[in-house]
Design a protein around this motif. Structure first.
Motif, PDB file in Angstrom:
ATOM      1  N   VAL A  35       9.262   2.292 -11.713  1.00 21.52           N
ATOM      2  CA  VAL A  35       8.298   2.133 -10.930  1.00 21.52           C
ATOM      3  C   VAL A  35       7.214   1.102 -11.627  1.00 21.52           C
ATOM      4  O   VAL A  35       6.880   1.505 -12.699  1.00 21.52           O
ATOM      5  CB  VAL A  35       7.251   3.289 -10.475  1.00 21.52           C
ATOM      6  CG1 VAL A  35       6.049   2.731  -9.798  1.00 21.52           C
ATOM      7  CG2 VAL A  35       8.214   4.197  -9.609  1.00 21.52           C
ATOM      8  N   TYR A  36       6.802   0.006 -11.063  1.00 24.05           N
ATOM      9  CA  TYR A  36       5.981  -0.912 -11.889  1.00 24.05           C
ATOM     10  C   TYR A  36       4.561  -1.063 -11.018  1.00 24.05           C
ATOM     11  O   TYR A  36       4.803  -1.242  -9.738  1.00 24.05           O
ATOM     12  CB  TYR A  36       6.582  -2.429 -11.800  1.00 24.05           C
ATOM     13  CG  TYR A  36       7.705  -2.282 -12.667  1.00 24.05           C
ATOM     14  CD1 TYR A  36       7.849  -2.699 -14.010  1.00 24.05           C
ATOM     15  CD2 TYR A  36       9.204  -1.996 -12.091  1.00 24.05           C
ATOM     16  CE1 TYR A  36       9.008  -2.550 -14.774  1.00 24.05           C
ATOM     17  CE2 TYR A  36      10.124  -2.055 -13.010  1.00 24.05           C
ATOM     18  CZ  TYR A  36      10.341  -2.539 -14.327  1.00 24.05           C
ATOM     19  OH  TYR A  36      11.384  -2.391 -15.135  1.00 24.05           O
ATOM     20  N   VAL A  37       3.463  -1.270 -11.457  1.00 22.83           N
ATOM     21  CA  VAL A  37       2.349  -1.459 -10.768  1.00 22.83           C
ATOM     22  C   VAL A  37       1.754  -2.499 -11.512  1.00 22.83           C
ATOM     23  O   VAL A  37       1.351  -2.651 -12.921  1.00 22.83           O
ATOM     24  CB  VAL A  37       1.191  -0.399 -11.023  1.00 22.83           C
ATOM     25  CG1 VAL A  37      -0.010  -0.526 -10.371  1.00 22.83           C
ATOM     26  CG2 VAL A  37       1.892   0.871 -10.593  1.00 22.83           C
ATOM     27  N   VAL A  38       1.618  -3.712 -10.868  1.00 25.28           N
ATOM     28  CA  VAL A  38       1.096  -5.137 -11.399  1.00 25.28           C
ATOM     29  C   VAL A  38      -0.305  -5.125 -10.919  1.00 25.28           C
ATOM     30  O   VAL A  38      -0.585  -5.243  -9.759  1.00 25.28           O
ATOM     31  CB  VAL A  38       1.933  -6.416 -10.840  1.00 25.28           C
ATOM     32  CG1 VAL A  38       1.650  -7.608 -11.474  1.00 25.28           C
ATOM     33  CG2 VAL A  38       3.357  -5.906 -11.398  1.00 25.28           C
ATOM     34  N   TYR A  39      -1.372  -5.292 -11.971  1.00 29.47           N
ATOM     35  CA  TYR A  39      -2.793  -5.703 -11.498  1.00 29.47           C
ATOM     36  C   TYR A  39      -2.791  -7.311 -11.510  1.00 29.47           C
ATOM     37  O   TYR A  39      -2.582  -7.738 -12.421  1.00 29.47           O
ATOM     38  CB  TYR A  39      -3.626  -4.744 -12.590  1.00 29.47           C
ATOM     39  CG  TYR A  39      -3.305  -3.401 -12.590  1.00 29.47           C
ATOM     40  CD1 TYR A  39      -3.896  -2.499 -11.737  1.00 29.47           C
ATOM     41  CD2 TYR A  39      -2.181  -2.591 -13.225  1.00 29.47           C
ATOM     42  CE1 TYR A  39      -4.005  -1.300 -11.521  1.00 29.47           C
ATOM     43  CE2 TYR A  39      -2.030  -1.487 -13.232  1.00 29.47           C
ATOM     44  CZ  TYR A  39      -2.860  -0.483 -12.470  1.00 29.47           C
ATOM     45  OH  TYR A  39      -2.705   0.785 -12.310  1.00 29.47           O
ATOM     46  N   ALA A  44      -6.386 -12.104  -4.042  1.00 29.37           N
ATOM     47  CA  ALA A  44      -5.404 -13.345  -3.816  1.00 29.37           C
ATOM     48  C   ALA A  44      -4.022 -12.759  -4.326  1.00 29.37           C
ATOM     49  O   ALA A  44      -3.116 -13.502  -4.254  1.00 29.37           O
ATOM     50  CB  ALA A  44      -5.806 -14.681  -4.243  1.00 29.37           C
ATOM     51  N   ARG A  45      -4.132 -12.041  -5.604  1.00 30.21           N
ATOM     52  CA  ARG A  45      -2.926 -11.774  -6.367  1.00 30.21           C
ATOM     53  C   ARG A  45      -2.243 -12.871  -6.946  1.00 30.21           C
ATOM     54  O   ARG A  45      -1.056 -12.868  -6.626  1.00 30.21           O
ATOM     55  CB  ARG A  45      -2.193 -10.751  -5.422  1.00 30.21           C
ATOM     56  CG  ARG A  45      -2.819  -9.351  -4.926  1.00 30.21           C
ATOM     57  CD  ARG A  45      -2.026  -8.618  -4.376  1.00 30.21           C
ATOM     58  NE  ARG A  45      -2.622  -7.382  -4.264  1.00 30.21           N
ATOM     59  CZ  ARG A  45      -3.530  -6.980  -3.108  1.00 30.21           C
ATOM     60  NH1 ARG A  45      -3.756  -7.961  -2.439  1.00 30.21           N
ATOM     61  NH2 ARG A  45      -3.982  -5.763  -3.118  1.00 30.21           N
ATOM     62  N   THR A  46      -2.871 -13.724  -7.569  1.00 31.64           N
ATOM     63  CA  THR A  46      -2.182 -14.756  -8.160  1.00 31.64           C
ATOM     64  C   THR A  46      -1.841 -14.771  -9.538  1.00 31.64           C
ATOM     65  O   THR A  46      -1.160 -15.180 -10.235  1.00 31.64           O
ATOM     66  CB  THR A  46      -2.700 -16.263  -7.634  1.00 31.64           C
ATOM     67  OG1 THR A  46      -4.065 -16.185  -7.937  1.00 31.64           O
ATOM     68  CG2 THR A  46      -2.612 -16.306  -6.190  1.00 31.64           C
ATOM     69  N   ARG A  52       1.466  -1.564 -15.581  1.00 30.48           N
ATOM     70  CA  ARG A  52       1.888  -0.206 -15.867  1.00 30.48           C
ATOM     71  C   ARG A  52       3.244   0.011 -15.205  1.00 30.48           C
ATOM     72  O   ARG A  52       3.673  -0.289 -14.258  1.00 30.48           O
ATOM     73  CB  ARG A  52       0.780   0.874 -15.326  1.00 30.48           C
ATOM     74  CG  ARG A  52      -0.785   0.661 -15.623  1.00 30.48           C
ATOM     75  CD  ARG A  52      -0.885   0.896 -16.918  1.00 30.48           C
ATOM     76  NE  ARG A  52      -2.322   0.771 -17.221  1.00 30.48           N
ATOM     77  CZ  ARG A  52      -2.727  -0.417 -17.923  1.00 30.48           C
ATOM     78  NH1 ARG A  52      -2.076  -1.328 -17.910  1.00 30.48           N
ATOM     79  NH2 ARG A  52      -4.005  -0.688 -18.123  1.00 30.48           N
ATOM     80  N   ALA A  53       4.061   0.780 -15.954  1.00 30.51           N
ATOM     81  CA  ALA A  53       5.292   0.947 -15.502  1.00 30.51           C
ATOM     82  C   ALA A  53       6.048   2.242 -16.256  1.00 30.51           C
ATOM     83  O   ALA A  53       5.545   2.648 -17.336  1.00 30.51           O
ATOM     84  CB  ALA A  53       6.565  -0.160 -15.927  1.00 30.51           C
ATOM     85  N   ARG A  75       0.152  -4.321  -6.747  1.00 29.30           N
ATOM     86  CA  ARG A  75       1.085  -4.378  -6.150  1.00 29.30           C
ATOM     87  C   ARG A  75       2.040  -3.338  -6.770  1.00 29.30           C
ATOM     88  O   ARG A  75       2.327  -3.343  -7.844  1.00 29.30           O
ATOM     89  CB  ARG A  75       1.938  -5.720  -6.147  1.00 29.30           C
ATOM     90  CG  ARG A  75       1.263  -6.776  -5.136  1.00 29.30           C
ATOM     91  CD  ARG A  75       2.262  -7.671  -4.655  1.00 29.30           C
ATOM     92  NE  ARG A  75       1.544  -8.751  -3.805  1.00 29.30           N
ATOM     93  CZ  ARG A  75       1.367 -10.057  -3.850  1.00 29.30           C
ATOM     94  NH1 ARG A  75       1.820 -10.504  -4.919  1.00 29.30           N
ATOM     95  NH2 ARG A  75       0.879 -10.659  -2.887  1.00 29.30           N
ATOM     96  N   VAL A  76       2.786  -2.491  -6.094  1.00 28.43           N
ATOM     97  CA  VAL A  76       3.630  -1.476  -6.477  1.00 28.43           C
ATOM     98  C   VAL A  76       5.233  -1.771  -6.253  1.00 28.43           C
ATOM     99  O   VAL A  76       5.380  -2.122  -5.015  1.00 28.43           O
ATOM    100  CB  VAL A  76       3.383  -0.170  -6.131  1.00 28.43           C
ATOM    101  CG1 VAL A  76       4.371   0.822  -6.577  1.00 28.43           C
ATOM    102  CG2 VAL A  76       1.867   0.430  -6.503  1.00 28.43           C
ATOM    103  N   PHE A  77       6.024  -1.871  -7.149  1.00 30.38           N
ATOM    104  CA  PHE A  77       7.363  -1.999  -6.899  1.00 30.38           C
ATOM    105  C   PHE A  77       8.129  -0.866  -7.520  1.00 30.38           C
ATOM    106  O   PHE A  77       7.929  -0.218  -8.860  1.00 30.38           O
ATOM    107  CB  PHE A  77       8.009  -3.330  -7.926  1.00 30.38           C
ATOM    108  CG  PHE A  77       6.986  -4.527  -7.293  1.00 30.38           C
ATOM    109  CD1 PHE A  77       7.345  -5.294  -6.343  1.00 30.38           C
ATOM    110  CD2 PHE A  77       5.966  -4.736  -8.370  1.00 30.38           C
ATOM    111  CE1 PHE A  77       6.921  -6.564  -6.004  1.00 30.38           C
ATOM    112  CE2 PHE A  77       5.363  -5.954  -7.805  1.00 30.38           C
ATOM    113  CZ  PHE A  77       5.715  -6.984  -7.066  1.00 30.38           C
TER     114      PHE A  77
END
Length: 89
Positions: A35-39, A44-46, A52-53, A75-77
């Motif tokens: 699981v990856y959480v990108v901040y 706009a998320r650019t 955090r993973a 965004r969570v992947f």
């Protein structure tokens, strides 16, 4: 310090601890998942400002990565682990 000030101080401490736990919470991976959480810096998320993973299971090895800042814009992947032979778990 009177009783009401002590109660207020304990309430503030409890609220701070709850915020600290919730602010960094993200979903736990299932077996064979990462699981990856990108901040991001803005809605706009650019521009990425942190990640955090976490990985779970023997095929993935268990690990945790954390760098940068946290923000409300995420965004969570969730991905499947790749085994040594190149196959997905």
């Amino acid at each position: 310090m009177n009783r009401s000030k002590k109660i207020a101080a304990l309430g503030a401490l409890a609220a701070g601890l709850i915020y600290a736990v919730v602010a960094y919470a993200y979903p736990m991976p299932g077996p064979g998942q990462e699981v990856y959480v990108v901040y991001y810096s803005t809605s706009a998320r650019t521009t990425e400002v942190g990640v955090r993973a976490i990985s779970h299971d023997s095929a993935c090895d268990s690990w945790h990565v954390s760098w940068g800042s946290t923000t409300p814009y995420t965004r969570v992947f969730t991905t499947n682990c790749i085994m040594n032979g190149g196959e997905e778990f």
